[in-house]
Design a protein around this motif. Sequence first.
Motif, PDB file in Angstrom:
ATOM      1  N   GLY A   1       0.829  -1.152   0.106  1.00 41.44           N
ATOM      2  CA  GLY A   1       0.028   0.089  -0.115  1.00 41.44           C
ATOM      3  C   GLY A   1       0.831   1.381   0.016  1.00 41.44           C
ATOM      4  O   GLY A   1       0.628   2.147  -0.896  1.00 41.44           O
ATOM      5  N   PRO A   2       1.628   1.600   1.172  1.00 45.36           N
ATOM      6  CA  PRO A   2       2.663   2.761   0.969  1.00 45.36           C
ATOM      7  C   PRO A   2       3.523   2.791  -0.292  1.00 45.36           C
ATOM      8  O   PRO A   2       3.594   4.056  -0.694  1.00 45.36           O
ATOM      9  CB  PRO A   2       3.336   2.429   2.382  1.00 45.36           C
ATOM     10  CG  PRO A   2       2.579   1.486   3.143  1.00 45.36           C
ATOM     11  CD  PRO A   2       1.884   0.795   2.366  1.00 45.36           C
TER      12      PRO A   2
ATOM     13  N   GLU B   1       1.399   3.823  -3.157  1.00 41.00           N
ATOM     14  CA  GLU B   1       0.907   5.093  -3.248  1.00 41.00           C
ATOM     15  C   GLU B   1       2.219   6.058  -3.400  1.00 41.00           C
ATOM     16  O   GLU B   1       2.093   7.237  -4.113  1.00 41.00           O
ATOM     17  CB  GLU B   1       0.333   5.685  -1.955  1.00 41.00           C
ATOM     18  CG  GLU B   1       0.167   6.970  -1.502  1.00 41.00           C
ATOM     19  CD  GLU B   1      -1.229   7.165  -2.331  1.00 41.00           C
ATOM     20  OE1 GLU B   1      -1.483   8.407  -2.544  1.00 41.00           O
ATOM     21  OE2 GLU B   1      -2.032   6.484  -2.814  1.00 41.00           O
ATOM     22  N   ALA B   2       3.583   5.742  -3.235  1.00 47.58           N
ATOM     23  CA  ALA B   2       4.839   6.417  -3.618  1.00 47.58           C
ATOM     24  C   ALA B   2       5.017   6.331  -4.990  1.00 47.58           C
ATOM     25  O   ALA B   2       6.150   6.948  -5.407  1.00 47.58           O
ATOM     26  CB  ALA B   2       5.746   6.121  -2.510  1.00 47.58           C
TER      27      ALA B   2
ATOM     28  N   ASN C   1       0.825  -0.929 -11.192  1.00 49.24           N
ATOM     29  CA  ASN C   1      -0.481  -1.474 -11.160  1.00 49.24           C
ATOM     30  C   ASN C   1      -0.529  -2.145 -12.280  1.00 49.24           C
ATOM     31  O   ASN C   1      -0.105  -2.242 -13.193  1.00 49.24           O
ATOM     32  CB  ASN C   1      -1.318  -0.170 -11.161  1.00 49.24           C
ATOM     33  CG  ASN C   1      -2.693  -0.569 -11.428  1.00 49.24           C
ATOM     34  OD1 ASN C   1      -3.262  -0.812 -12.526  1.00 49.24           O
ATOM     35  ND2 ASN C   1      -3.398  -0.868 -10.463  1.00 49.24           N
TER      36      ASN C   1
ATOM     37  N   VAL D   1      -5.213  -1.872  -3.344  1.00 47.03           N
ATOM     38  CA  VAL D   1      -5.216  -0.386  -2.817  1.00 47.03           C
ATOM     39  C   VAL D   1      -6.683   0.323  -3.272  1.00 47.03           C
ATOM     40  O   VAL D   1      -6.589   0.703  -4.502  1.00 47.03           O
ATOM     41  CB  VAL D   1      -3.977   0.532  -2.878  1.00 47.03           C
ATOM     42  CG1 VAL D   1      -4.413   1.771  -2.220  1.00 47.03           C
ATOM     43  CG2 VAL D   1      -2.880  -0.149  -2.395  1.00 47.03           C
TER      44      VAL D   1
ATOM     45  N   TYR E   1      -2.093  -4.193  -7.111  1.00 43.55           N
ATOM     46  CA  TYR E   1      -0.718  -3.994  -7.317  1.00 43.55           C
ATOM     47  C   TYR E   1       0.093  -5.129  -7.020  1.00 43.55           C
ATOM     48  O   TYR E   1       1.523  -4.970  -7.132  1.00 43.55           O
ATOM     49  CB  TYR E   1      -0.445  -2.884  -6.279  1.00 43.55           C
ATOM     50  CG  TYR E   1      -1.042  -1.446  -6.661  1.00 43.55           C
ATOM     51  CD1 TYR E   1      -0.291  -0.717  -7.623  1.00 43.55           C
ATOM     52  CD2 TYR E   1      -2.187  -1.080  -6.290  1.00 43.55           C
ATOM     53  CE1 TYR E   1      -0.788   0.544  -7.958  1.00 43.55           C
ATOM     54  CE2 TYR E   1      -2.682   0.289  -6.504  1.00 43.55           C
ATOM     55  CZ  TYR E   1      -1.886   0.919  -7.393  1.00 43.55           C
ATOM     56  OH  TYR E   1      -2.169   2.246  -7.837  1.00 43.55           O
TER      57      TYR E   1
ATOM     58  N   SER F   1      -3.332   0.422   2.530  1.00 44.38           N
ATOM     59  CA  SER F   1      -3.485   1.732   2.390  1.00 44.38           C
ATOM     60  C   SER F   1      -2.206   2.450   2.610  1.00 44.38           C
ATOM     61  O   SER F   1      -1.086   1.921   3.278  1.00 44.38           O
ATOM     62  CB  SER F   1      -4.371   2.499   3.252  1.00 44.38           C
ATOM     63  OG  SER F   1      -4.293   2.092   4.745  1.00 44.38           O
ATOM     64  N   ILE F   2      -2.085   3.401   2.103  1.00 49.70           N
ATOM     65  CA  ILE F   2      -0.828   4.561   2.552  1.00 49.70           C
ATOM     66  C   ILE F   2      -0.625   4.625   4.077  1.00 49.70           C
ATOM     67  O   ILE F   2       0.583   4.581   4.317  1.00 49.70           O
ATOM     68  CB  ILE F   2      -0.825   5.871   1.808  1.00 49.70           C
ATOM     69  CG1 ILE F   2       0.493   6.353   1.972  1.00 49.70           C
ATOM     70  CG2 ILE F   2      -1.918   6.836   2.159  1.00 49.70           C
ATOM     71  CD1 ILE F   2       0.486   7.630   1.112  1.00 49.70           C
ATOM     72  N   TYR F   3      -1.835   4.635   4.795  1.00 49.39           N
ATOM     73  CA  TYR F   3      -1.374   4.727   6.142  1.00 49.39           C
ATOM     74  C   TYR F   3      -1.567   3.642   7.311  1.00 49.39           C
ATOM     75  O   TYR F   3      -1.826   3.733   8.457  1.00 49.39           O
ATOM     76  CB  TYR F   3      -2.626   5.864   6.618  1.00 49.39           C
ATOM     77  CG  TYR F   3      -3.908   5.391   6.216  1.00 49.39           C
ATOM     78  CD1 TYR F   3      -4.652   4.731   6.953  1.00 49.39           C
ATOM     79  CD2 TYR F   3      -4.536   6.064   4.966  1.00 49.39           C
ATOM     80  CE1 TYR F   3      -6.087   4.478   6.543  1.00 49.39           C
ATOM     81  CE2 TYR F   3      -5.728   5.763   4.626  1.00 49.39           C
ATOM     82  CZ  TYR F   3      -6.526   4.946   5.501  1.00 49.39           C
ATOM     83  OH  TYR F   3      -7.778   4.949   5.140  1.00 49.39           O
TER      84      TYR F   3
ATOM     85  N   ASP G   1      -5.768  11.192   2.151  1.00 52.28           N
ATOM     86  CA  ASP G   1      -5.558  10.107   1.296  1.00 52.28           C
ATOM     87  C   ASP G   1      -6.507   9.868   0.073  1.00 52.28           C
ATOM     88  O   ASP G   1      -5.982   9.708  -1.081  1.00 52.28           O
ATOM     89  CB  ASP G   1      -5.249   8.842   1.972  1.00 52.28           C
ATOM     90  CG  ASP G   1      -4.911   7.641   0.999  1.00 52.28           C
ATOM     91  OD1 ASP G   1      -3.758   7.810   0.075  1.00 52.28           O
ATOM     92  OD2 ASP G   1      -5.717   6.660   0.862  1.00 52.28           O
ATOM     93  N   LYS G   2      -7.591  10.259   0.487  1.00 50.53           N
ATOM     94  CA  LYS G   2      -8.803   9.965  -0.400  1.00 50.53           C
ATOM     95  C   LYS G   2      -8.920  10.966  -1.567  1.00 50.53           C
ATOM     96  O   LYS G   2      -9.141  10.910  -2.779  1.00 50.53           O
ATOM     97  CB  LYS G   2     -10.173   9.901   0.198  1.00 50.53           C
ATOM     98  CG  LYS G   2     -11.121   9.331  -0.755  1.00 50.53           C
ATOM     99  CD  LYS G   2     -12.668   9.379  -0.033  1.00 50.53           C
ATOM    100  CE  LYS G   2     -13.748   9.087  -0.690  1.00 50.53           C
ATOM    101  NZ  LYS G   2     -15.100   8.808  -0.086  1.00 50.53           N
TER     102      LYS G   2
END
Length: 446
Positions: A113-114, A117-118, A123, A148, A153, A402-404, A444-445
């Motif tokens: 996830g993190p 996002e980076a 994908n 995610v 991913y 998720s990223i968090y 994040d959304k």
Amino acid sequence: MKKSRGKKSLILFTSLMLVASMGLSACSSKEKDAASSSGSGDAPKKETVEIQFWNPFETDRSKKVEKIAEEFNASQNEIKVKVLGNQDDQKQLTAISGGAAPDIVITYWNKVGPWAEAGAVLNLDEMIKRDNFDTSQIIPAALDRMKVGDKIYGFPISMSMANKLFYNKKMFADAGITAPPETLEQMFEDAKKLTEKDGSGNITQIGFIPDYPWIDNVFWPIIFGGSWDDGNGKLTANQKANVDSIAYQASYYKEFGNEGIAKFKSGMGKMETPQDPILTGKLGMMIGWENWYIDNRGENGEIGVAPFPYPEAQPELKNAGMVSPVAMFIPAKGKHPEEAWKFMQYLLSEDVQIEYAIAHGSIPILTKALDNPKLTGNEKMKTLKDFLESAKSPNLKGFPNSIYIDEYLQSLNEETEKALLGKISPQEAMDTVVQKMQPIADKDKK
């Protein structure tokens, strides 16, 4: 597994010369050169592409991955996979960030996830759609950890699972308990029967400690049918099921005392050592993972295995459990994404999944592999039989990616610990988590 040969070479058009005096057709010199260089008259020989396959495993386990890569290399001549083990998440991230990304990576699922996002993870949706790869063959709970939002991913290469109750058979017999508990309410009563104290009131053996060997803020909400978000960005850690799961755990501390349990835990031995509490008869029951106590389970083992109990009022939650897969992904800046994708599909084929599961003592992530005689009939997998069967359960879940994710899990851990010790109520604990984490989820959304 569907194979693709890549780009076709250009068809060589040759000119024919009519040799009237001999009545024969001859190849032009260009035609001869092309045929000589390609080995045939159709296409030039294609060079083998070497791809880097990294994993975090130490030498012995990495060699098992290397064996599978060697079998893939021998099966075709387009791609050569080179395996590099002992590459932990920090080494992986350093290489990816520094522009020296490997082509395919095995890592722990909560990194996906993190890193996605980076922008570090490719994908896979377009490749999946283009090649009509059937994602429905993957155990849903394992595949969901690779997403995610609704984007994929990566894929799991194997999975671990906690959905069993391990119990000390002798302690049960000594306490007159003839069968493992089916419901959480029965488990609480059995825990009381299994708990003993000395003349000074010190606990000398205990039936169950809900946060041994650690606080598990994912497993327990799953057992109660809980969740952590609604799929649209709203966090749900403070829903009733999650709160009930903490209240149930806290009931053991209320029954046996915070100080009493803390003192008992301080003198407990470590897992899978000669002083291990469930092996020495100091601990009656615990949450069971498929790769724990392999040598102590089975008909003649000290440890019995049963489905983890469910809430009495919710029998539909039978066979609930937590899934924690091992992930594989393609770095976004890898040099050979197409070749990596072909190799990834190979790793997801049924025979390879079975081979990997047997080699690692893990659970395959293909639903059809779970009933394959090559797996179920293998002596090495005998102690995993119950887990392989329950891997089909629709009540398996895991924590959303998720990223968090790391911050969310840490917040859950901190507040759950306070609630177990009676410093705050379970509802207050989960309300605090949502209040802290919802703004981060909202950001994040956007």
